[in-house]
Design a protein around this motif. Structure first.
Motif: not given
Length: 325
Positions: A237-265
């Protein structure tokens, strides 16, 4: 120029839809397929696969979720389409693309592409049963035995009333092996008036733009690429606007995985939660060097807490995306 999260059986469930749509960039989701056979399923099955029906068929951030059905009995498919609409579905999708042997053996998914007439009957029955203001759509491949059935099957779906057709750019026999044959999607686009959406082998922003150019489609559906890089849709979506978005870091991904695990439980036993986390981590290996480094250890873990602890261990790696696999 929409981006749709693909339905992936056993992986793209409601918790991961919630997790990924919060990252941004996804315009629509589709549920895992609800298997329709000879008996009428109770409402609880619809809610199991699409708990978003309790929220107006929307994720928490307001992303629409289509309910997908799979089956070969036209009458029962129509009845289940009507039930999905009655329960609040804003879109009813039909699966003609699943390549799984067990599904195809019981005359579901991609094997139906051998019979365009039956695809027509099923889609027409669902279209007739579902209120006119609710779109009936379909997902297919380019064929079963080879890639020769795309146009015929696309025309059958259009004639039956499918307003949108998602095409995974491979045959059943091709499986998921690269490449994706986007040029074959372009042939279907020229042969039908229904809106066509391209799907298959989109792992990067560059892949997205190449797919659009070759297929001629404005909209794309992404499955594994979004599991491997949760922010891929936002980057596109950023590229569609002619912009560049900083890629997500691994630390940010780990937060997502933890949220996912909590929901799955809240939905599954811990042993199944660990399995789902492993599935996601396996895909994340394509987008993150950290996931690749953790995999030999993580794949052996069977309990949730040690799995999550494993994700947090320090690694001597740059926290950035690696090149596409």
């Amino acid at each position: 120029m929409r981006i749709i999260l693909a339905p992936m059986e056993g992986l793209v469930d409601a918790p991961i839809r919630e997790t990924l749509t919060k990252v941004g960039g996804i315009d629509r989701c589709v549920t895992e397929f609800i298997r329709v056979t000879h008996g009428m399923l109770p409402p609880r099955i619809f809610y199991k696969y699409a708990p978003e029906l309790y929220n107006g068929a929307l994720t928490e951030v307001g992303t629409p979720v289509a309910v997908q059905l799979l089956g070969s009995n036209a009458d029962m498919m129509g009845r289940h389409g009507a039930k999905a609409a009655e329960l609040g579905a804003g879109q009813v999708d039909i699966n003609f693309g699943c390549p799984a042997k067990t599904v195809n053996k019981h005359k579901g998914g991609c094997v139906l592409m051998r019979e365009p007439e039956l695809m027509y009957e099923i889609t027409a029955a669902v279209r007739k049963a579902v209120p006119a203001d609710i779109p009936v759509t379909a997902k297919m491949r380019l064929g079963y035995d080879d890639r020769s059935m795309g146009v015929a099957c696309g025309q059958a779906l259009e004639a039956a009333g499918a307003s949108e057709i998602v095409i995974h750019a491979r045959s059943k026999v091709d499986g998921y092996k690269p490449p994706a044959y986007w040029e074959e999607i372009a042939k279907v686009c020229k042969a039908v008036k229904s809106h066509v959406i391209a799907n298959g082998e989109i792992w990067t922003v560059e892949d997205y733009w190449r797919c659009r150019k070759v297929s001629g489609c404005d909209d794309v559906m992404i499955g594994r690429g979004l599991i491997a890089r949760p922010d891929l849709a936002a980057q596109i979506k950023a590229s569609q606007r002619g912009e560049t978005r900083e890629p997500m870091s691994w630390a940010e991904v780990v937060v997502l995985v933890r949220e996912y695990a909590a929901a799955l439980q809240t939905r599954l036993e811990d042993k199944y939660v660990t399995g789902r986390i492993k599935q996601w981590l396996n895909y994340l290996r394509q987008g993150f060097a950290e996931a690749e480094a953790l995999w030999p250890q993580a794949r052996k873990i069977r309990e949730v807490a040690p799995m999550l602890a494993c994700l947090d261990q320090p690694l001597d790696l740059p926290q950035r995306h690696t090149s596409a696999a």
